[in-house]
Scaffold this active site. Structure first.
Site, mmCIF file in Angstrom:
data_model
loop_
_atom_site.group_PDB
_atom_site.id
_atom_site.type_symbol
_atom_site.label_atom_id
_atom_site.label_comp_id
_atom_site.label_asym_id
_atom_site.label_seq_id
_atom_site.Cartn_x
_atom_site.Cartn_y
_atom_site.Cartn_z
ATOM 1 N N ARG A 37 15.095 12.127 -26.773
ATOM 2 C CA ARG A 37 14.095 12.666 -27.697
ATOM 3 C C ARG A 37 13.925 14.180 -27.501
ATOM 4 O O ARG A 37 13.641 14.908 -28.449
ATOM 5 C CB ARG A 37 12.757 11.960 -27.488
ATOM 6 C CG ARG A 37 12.810 10.446 -27.551
ATOM 7 C CD ARG A 37 12.712 9.912 -28.913
ATOM 8 N NE ARG A 37 11.414 10.110 -29.526
ATOM 9 C CZ ARG A 37 11.146 9.751 -30.781
ATOM 10 N NH1 ARG A 37 12.087 9.196 -31.521
ATOM 11 N NH2 ARG A 37 9.954 9.949 -31.299
ATOM 12 N N ASP A 55 7.280 9.956 -20.230
ATOM 13 C CA ASP A 55 6.705 8.840 -20.972
ATOM 14 C C ASP A 55 5.222 8.750 -20.649
ATOM 15 O O ASP A 55 4.843 8.444 -19.508
ATOM 16 C CB ASP A 55 7.435 7.549 -20.580
ATOM 17 C CG ASP A 55 7.003 6.353 -21.416
ATOM 18 O OD1 ASP A 55 5.992 6.456 -22.134
ATOM 19 O OD2 ASP A 55 7.685 5.310 -21.332
ATOM 20 N N ASN A 81 -1.445 15.047 -29.466
ATOM 21 C CA ASN A 81 -0.993 14.331 -30.663
ATOM 22 C C ASN A 81 -0.369 12.978 -30.353
ATOM 23 O O ASN A 81 -0.361 12.083 -31.196
ATOM 24 C CB ASN A 81 0.015 15.213 -31.398
ATOM 25 C CG ASN A 81 0.735 14.489 -32.504
ATOM 26 O OD1 ASN A 81 0.235 14.346 -33.620
ATOM 27 N ND2 ASN A 81 1.946 14.004 -32.215
ATOM 28 N N TYR A 153 -5.978 -0.256 -31.798
ATOM 29 C CA TYR A 153 -5.710 1.114 -32.245
ATOM 30 C C TYR A 153 -7.013 1.804 -32.657
ATOM 31 O O TYR A 153 -7.269 2.951 -32.277
ATOM 32 C CB TYR A 153 -4.731 1.086 -33.411
ATOM 33 C CG TYR A 153 -4.433 2.455 -33.974
ATOM 34 C CD1 TYR A 153 -3.562 3.322 -33.326
ATOM 35 C CD2 TYR A 153 -5.041 2.881 -35.158
ATOM 36 C CE1 TYR A 153 -3.297 4.585 -33.841
ATOM 37 C CE2 TYR A 153 -4.781 4.143 -35.677
ATOM 38 C CZ TYR A 153 -3.903 4.991 -35.015
ATOM 39 O OH TYR A 153 -3.650 6.236 -35.518
ATOM 40 N N LYS A 157 -8.630 5.206 -31.026
ATOM 41 C CA LYS A 157 -8.909 6.424 -31.772
ATOM 42 C C LYS A 157 -10.380 6.818 -31.675
ATOM 43 O O LYS A 157 -10.706 8.006 -31.653
ATOM 44 C CB LYS A 157 -8.484 6.256 -33.229
ATOM 45 C CG LYS A 157 -6.984 6.146 -33.418
ATOM 46 C CD LYS A 157 -6.262 7.460 -33.127
ATOM 47 C CE LYS A 157 -5.618 7.552 -31.769
ATOM 48 N NZ LYS A 157 -4.913 8.835 -31.552
ATOM 49 N N VAL A 184 -0.786 9.169 -43.359
ATOM 50 C CA VAL A 184 0.403 9.904 -43.788
ATOM 51 C C VAL A 184 1.672 9.118 -43.465
ATOM 52 O O VAL A 184 1.696 8.289 -42.547
ATOM 53 C CB VAL A 184 0.452 11.295 -43.125
ATOM 54 C CG1 VAL A 184 -0.677 12.167 -43.647
ATOM 55 C CG2 VAL A 184 0.373 11.191 -41.599
ATOM 56 N N THR A 186 4.377 8.676 -41.683
ATOM 57 C CA THR A 186 5.153 8.833 -40.460
ATOM 58 C C THR A 186 5.699 7.462 -40.060
ATOM 59 O O THR A 186 5.461 6.455 -40.746
ATOM 60 C CB THR A 186 4.268 9.381 -39.334
ATOM 61 O OG1 THR A 186 3.179 8.455 -39.120
ATOM 62 C CG2 THR A 186 3.692 10.734 -39.703
#
Length: 258
Positions: A37, A55, A81, A153, A157, A184, A186
């Site tokens: 990556r 990681d 992010n 999730y 958040k 969005v 992604t």
């Protein structure tokens, strides 16, 4: 020119925010999960100042990411992010025995905040789903309740917003904010997501390096550069302190006094 570290920036919103900052003349350090990556990230943004690798599902590798970042020098801003999504059909456990969604989305952001020398600005990636999150910290690891990826999730958040507001209160000299990028398209959001992908990265870059008055806020939750209503728990000092205490217990690292 600002120096900015962006976690989770080998693709998606993180890479877009990094590219926006680079286009504005800022020095950007990317972050990638592994060497493959890393190479992808450098091909996508060759003008990047560097890449830190690790990681964030692993506490040891997250500590190493912090050490790599510190060796590169102090940052003016850090954009937290990195995150994983809500489509996991079962609870995934990290090498440290933690629920992966919580470890990556919340605990790594806490640990990097505590270990990387404090910048002038911190940006944490939230989500509109945080309003459906639970502030009950007694079930962070989901080991005693039936797994629900969407709820896990949303909880994570919410805790990212709580963390942003807690840091804003504890570190008044640092501008610490949370961002809703919108839904969005992604890898996490999926190809059918209706919001503008590029617009989803604008607020992060603006909060990290913008010089106008609107970007000089702290303890604020924003979407498309405008303040939004956050879950009431985000402003609850009891919840903030409990989250910081739990993260310190799990990592063995306390948030430094500033």
């Amino acid at each position: 020119m600002a120096r900015v570290l962006v976690t989770g920036s080998s693709d998606g919103l993180g890479l877009l925010a990094a590219r926006l900052l680079a286009e504005q003349g800022h020095a950007v350090t990317l972050h990638a999960r592994n060497a493959v990556r890393r190479d992808d990230a450098l091909r996508a943004l060759p003008e990047a100042e560097g890449v830190v690798v690790g990681d964030l599902a692993s506490l040891a590798e997250t500590r190493d990411v912090a050490a790599q970042a510190e060796r590169l020098g102090r940052y003016d801003a850090v954009i937290h992010n990195a995150a994983i999504g809500y489509r996991e059909r079962r609870r995934v456990e990290t090498v440290d025995g933690l629920a992966q969604v919580f470890a990556v989305n919340v605990l790594s952001a806490y640990l990097l905040t505590a270990l990387v020398p404090a910048p002038d600005r911190l940006v944490y990636l939230g989500s509109g789903m945080h309003r459906g999150g639970s502030p009950d910290l007694g079930y962070l690891q989901w080991e005693r309740r039936r797994w629900d990826g969407s709820q896990a999730y949303a909880d994570s958040k919410l805790l990212d917003v709580v963390l942003a507001f807690a840091v804003a209160r504890r570190w008044p000299q640092v501008r610490s904010n949370a961002v809703d990028p919108g839904w969005v398209p992604t890898r996490m959001g999926g190809p059918g997501a209706p919001d503008d992908l590029r617009l989803g990265a604008v607020t992060q870059a603006w909060l990290a390096a913008g010089e106008d008055e609107g970007a000089r806020v702290t303890g604020t939750y924003l979407r498309h550069q405008r303040p939004q209503r956050a879950h009431p728990a985000a402003s609850d000092e009891r919840v903030q302190d409990e989250l910081l205490d739990r993260c310190a217990q799990l990592t063995g690292v306390e948030l430094p006094e500033q």
